[in-house]
Design a protein around this motif. Structure first.
Motif, PDB file in Angstrom:
ATOM      1  N   GLU A  44       0.750  -1.036  -0.049  1.00  0.00           N
ATOM      2  CA  GLU A  44      -0.072  -0.006   0.020  1.00  0.00           C
ATOM      3  C   GLU A  44       1.067   1.116   0.089  1.00  0.00           C
ATOM      4  O   GLU A  44       2.161   1.178   0.256  1.00  0.00           O
ATOM      5  CB  GLU A  44      -1.031   0.154   1.352  1.00  0.00           C
ATOM      6  CG  GLU A  44      -0.239  -0.157   2.609  1.00  0.00           C
ATOM      7  CD  GLU A  44      -1.070   0.526   3.865  1.00  0.00           C
ATOM      8  OE1 GLU A  44      -2.301   0.646   3.682  1.00  0.00           O
ATOM      9  OE2 GLU A  44      -0.379   0.251   4.917  1.00  0.00           O
ATOM     10  N   PRO A  47       2.170   7.892   3.573  1.00  0.00           N
ATOM     11  CA  PRO A  47       2.706   9.064   3.580  1.00  0.00           C
ATOM     12  C   PRO A  47       4.048   9.137   4.655  1.00  0.00           C
ATOM     13  O   PRO A  47       3.548   8.452   5.634  1.00  0.00           O
ATOM     14  CB  PRO A  47       1.677  10.070   3.884  1.00  0.00           C
ATOM     15  CG  PRO A  47       0.661   9.329   4.645  1.00  0.00           C
ATOM     16  CD  PRO A  47       0.757   7.667   4.298  1.00  0.00           C
ATOM     17  N   THR A  49       6.832  12.016   6.398  1.00  0.00           N
ATOM     18  CA  THR A  49       7.176  13.242   6.388  1.00  0.00           C
ATOM     19  C   THR A  49       8.844  13.384   5.891  1.00  0.00           C
ATOM     20  O   THR A  49       9.624  12.509   6.315  1.00  0.00           O
ATOM     21  CB  THR A  49       7.078  14.070   7.549  1.00  0.00           C
ATOM     22  OG1 THR A  49       5.845  14.022   7.924  1.00  0.00           O
ATOM     23  CG2 THR A  49       7.604  15.740   7.663  1.00  0.00           C
ATOM     24  N   ILE A  63      11.934   9.340   8.649  1.00  0.00           N
ATOM     25  CA  ILE A  63      12.070   8.724   9.978  1.00  0.00           C
ATOM     26  C   ILE A  63      10.626   8.119  10.377  1.00  0.00           C
ATOM     27  O   ILE A  63       9.620   8.802  10.267  1.00  0.00           O
ATOM     28  CB  ILE A  63      12.501   9.593  11.162  1.00  0.00           C
ATOM     29  CG1 ILE A  63      13.976  10.142  10.777  1.00  0.00           C
ATOM     30  CG2 ILE A  63      12.220   8.935  12.405  1.00  0.00           C
ATOM     31  CD1 ILE A  63      14.514  11.069  11.755  1.00  0.00           C
ATOM     32  N   GLN A  65       8.099   5.229  12.271  1.00  0.00           N
ATOM     33  CA  GLN A  65       7.680   4.372  13.402  1.00  0.00           C
ATOM     34  C   GLN A  65       6.933   3.169  12.944  1.00  0.00           C
ATOM     35  O   GLN A  65       5.952   3.120  12.185  1.00  0.00           O
ATOM     36  CB  GLN A  65       6.913   4.985  14.535  1.00  0.00           C
ATOM     37  CG  GLN A  65       6.478   4.329  15.666  1.00  0.00           C
ATOM     38  CD  GLN A  65       6.066   5.377  16.875  1.00  0.00           C
ATOM     39  OE1 GLN A  65       5.255   6.176  16.409  1.00  0.00           O
ATOM     40  NE2 GLN A  65       6.250   5.192  18.102  1.00  0.00           N
ATOM     41  N   THR A  71       4.768  -0.225   7.708  1.00  0.00           N
ATOM     42  CA  THR A  71       5.891   0.222   8.397  1.00  0.00           C
ATOM     43  C   THR A  71       6.684  -1.034   9.100  1.00  0.00           C
ATOM     44  O   THR A  71       8.086  -0.529   9.114  1.00  0.00           O
ATOM     45  CB  THR A  71       5.386   1.226   9.613  1.00  0.00           C
ATOM     46  OG1 THR A  71       4.347   0.752  10.376  1.00  0.00           O
ATOM     47  CG2 THR A  71       5.027   2.543   8.912  1.00  0.00           C
ATOM     48  N   MET A 216      -4.044   9.012   4.215  1.00  0.00           N
ATOM     49  CA  MET A 216      -3.753   9.212   2.721  1.00  0.00           C
ATOM     50  C   MET A 216      -3.674   8.106   1.792  1.00  0.00           C
ATOM     51  O   MET A 216      -2.988   7.059   2.202  1.00  0.00           O
ATOM     52  CB  MET A 216      -2.741  10.281   2.939  1.00  0.00           C
ATOM     53  CG  MET A 216      -2.897  11.516   3.438  1.00  0.00           C
ATOM     54  SD  MET A 216      -1.409  12.733   3.174  1.00  0.00           S
ATOM     55  CE  MET A 216      -2.012  14.022   4.193  1.00  0.00           C
ATOM     56  N   GLU A 265      -6.631  -3.189   9.232  1.00  0.00           N
ATOM     57  CA  GLU A 265      -5.434  -3.293   9.670  1.00  0.00           C
ATOM     58  C   GLU A 265      -4.752  -4.300  10.463  1.00  0.00           C
ATOM     59  O   GLU A 265      -3.898  -4.746  10.306  1.00  0.00           O
ATOM     60  CB  GLU A 265      -5.000  -1.667  10.455  1.00  0.00           C
ATOM     61  CG  GLU A 265      -5.005  -0.621   9.236  1.00  0.00           C
ATOM     62  CD  GLU A 265      -5.392   0.799  10.088  1.00  0.00           C
ATOM     63  OE1 GLU A 265      -5.755   1.665   9.466  1.00  0.00           O
ATOM     64  OE2 GLU A 265      -5.457   0.852  11.365  1.00  0.00           O
TER      65      GLU A 265
END
Ligand SMILES: Cc1cc2nc3c(=O)[nH]c(=O)nc-3n(C[C@H](O)[C@H](O)[C@H](O)COP(=O)(O)OP(=O)(O)OC[C@H]3O[C@@H](n4cnc5c(N)ncnc54)[C@H](O)[C@@H]3O)c2cc1C
Ligand code: FES
Length: 280
Positions: A44, A47, A49, A63, A65, A71, A216, A265
């Motif tokens: 998937e 987003p 930063t 960076i 988590q 992730t 997003m 999820e």
């Protein structure tokens, strides 16, 4: 096209730094912007930063988590491996002006997106006061980097293992009560923290900006996934934001919408654990 991972390092428990070779993104990126990444054809889009970028070597730092399937899968990648997509820079850049005194409040992994902002506000000639927080000392990130770009750095931990024993909002409240003139507060972290910061600054009438993190998908204003309500109007955080006036954000709607896919999820995470045997 694919994007090489030039460095991957573990920062603290379940938080990782990754440098990705993406010279076009590095050249164009401004504080407050993000990328949407995809690990491979089956993954998937998520987003993240832009925490830093280097125009000279063309690298962009993210960076992240470990939260769920994507992730956690990202965390298994190493330097030398590749990402399928690394799209950006996306979102409206932060408005960085010379204002006077700017307080940056970063919570948890939200310290990472606060870093380029602290650096930019400092370079613009502001006095920068940074308040960073984590549950415990061993979960604090970027303390030294933040100190280097701040006039003052205050560390908070929920369990008192380092710095102020308590929340970032306690320190912010004391700072505002002390009579320190603050021109802008910028808060980035979990929605519950950003809502609390907005509650602290409102009675003082201090301009407060938050960076919102709704779900997003495309990042281009087309799918409506990142819909948020600001001042009673619908905005798309991927193009109108992600930064908004904290005193006008409907945080309850944001938090409800973030929880919409919790069951899916969980299923996705369980499937991932089954296919990789729970190993990271
Ligand atoms: C503009 C923006 C910038 C962000 N920057 C960072 C960052 O720098 N570092 C970082 O660690 N996290 C960041 N996030 C959050 C990050 O995108 C999510 O943690 C990630 O998508 C979780 O995906 P998952 O599959 O691992 O977890 P899942 O199990 O799929 O989800 C866990 C939680 O993550 C959130 N989430 C899930 N999918 C998305 C999605 N597509 N978009 C946004 N949130 C989602 C939801 O709250 C969900 O409940 C940012 C989010 C936004 C919107
Ligand atoms: S992510 Fe699709 S409209 Fe913003």
């Amino acid at each position: 096209m694919s994007y090489s991972i030039v460095e991957k390092r573990d920062m603290v428990h379940q938080v990782h730094l990754m440098k990705v070779l993406a010279p076009d993104v590095a050249r164009a990126a401004k504080p407050g912007q993000f990328v949407i990444i995809r690990i491979d054809e089956q993954s998937e889009r998520i987003p993240l930063t832009i925490a830093d970028c280097n125009v000279t070597d063309g690298s962009v730092t993210i960076i992240f988590q470990e939260m769920g399937k994507t992730t956690k899968q990202l965390a298994t990648l190493k330097g030398g491996e590749e990402l399928q997509d690394f799209v950006g820079p996306l979102g409206t850049p932060s408005e960085i002006d010379k204002l006077g005194t700017v307080v940056l409040v970063g919570g948890g992994v939200g310290v990472a997106p606060s870093y380029p902002q602290a650096k930019a506000y400092k370079e613009a000639g502001n006095k920068v006061i940074t308040i960073i927080g984590a549950r415990s000392e061993n979960l604090l990130i970027l303390e030294e980097e933040m100190r280097a770009v701040s006039d003052e750095l205050i560390v908070c931990t929920d369990d008192g293992t380092k710095g102020h024993h308590g929340f970032v909002t306690d320190v912010l409240q004391k700072l505002l009560q002390s009579g320190e003139h603050v021109d802008r507060v910028v808060a980035i972290g979990p929605p519950i923290m950003m809502r609390a910061v907005a509650g602290v600054t409102k009675p003082f009438g201090t301009q407060t900006i938050v960076s919102l993190n709704p779900i997003m998908i495309d990042g281009t204003g087309m799918c409506g996934g990142c819909r948020v309500s600001v001042d009673g109007k619908t905005k798309f955080a991927c193009v109108d934001g992600p930064e908004f006036d904290a005193h006008k954000v409907d945080f309850n709607l944001l938090m409800n919408r973030l929880a919409v896919y919790r069951d899916e999820e969980g299923i996705s995470m369980k499937r991932h654990e089954c296919t990789c045997g729970g190993e990271q």
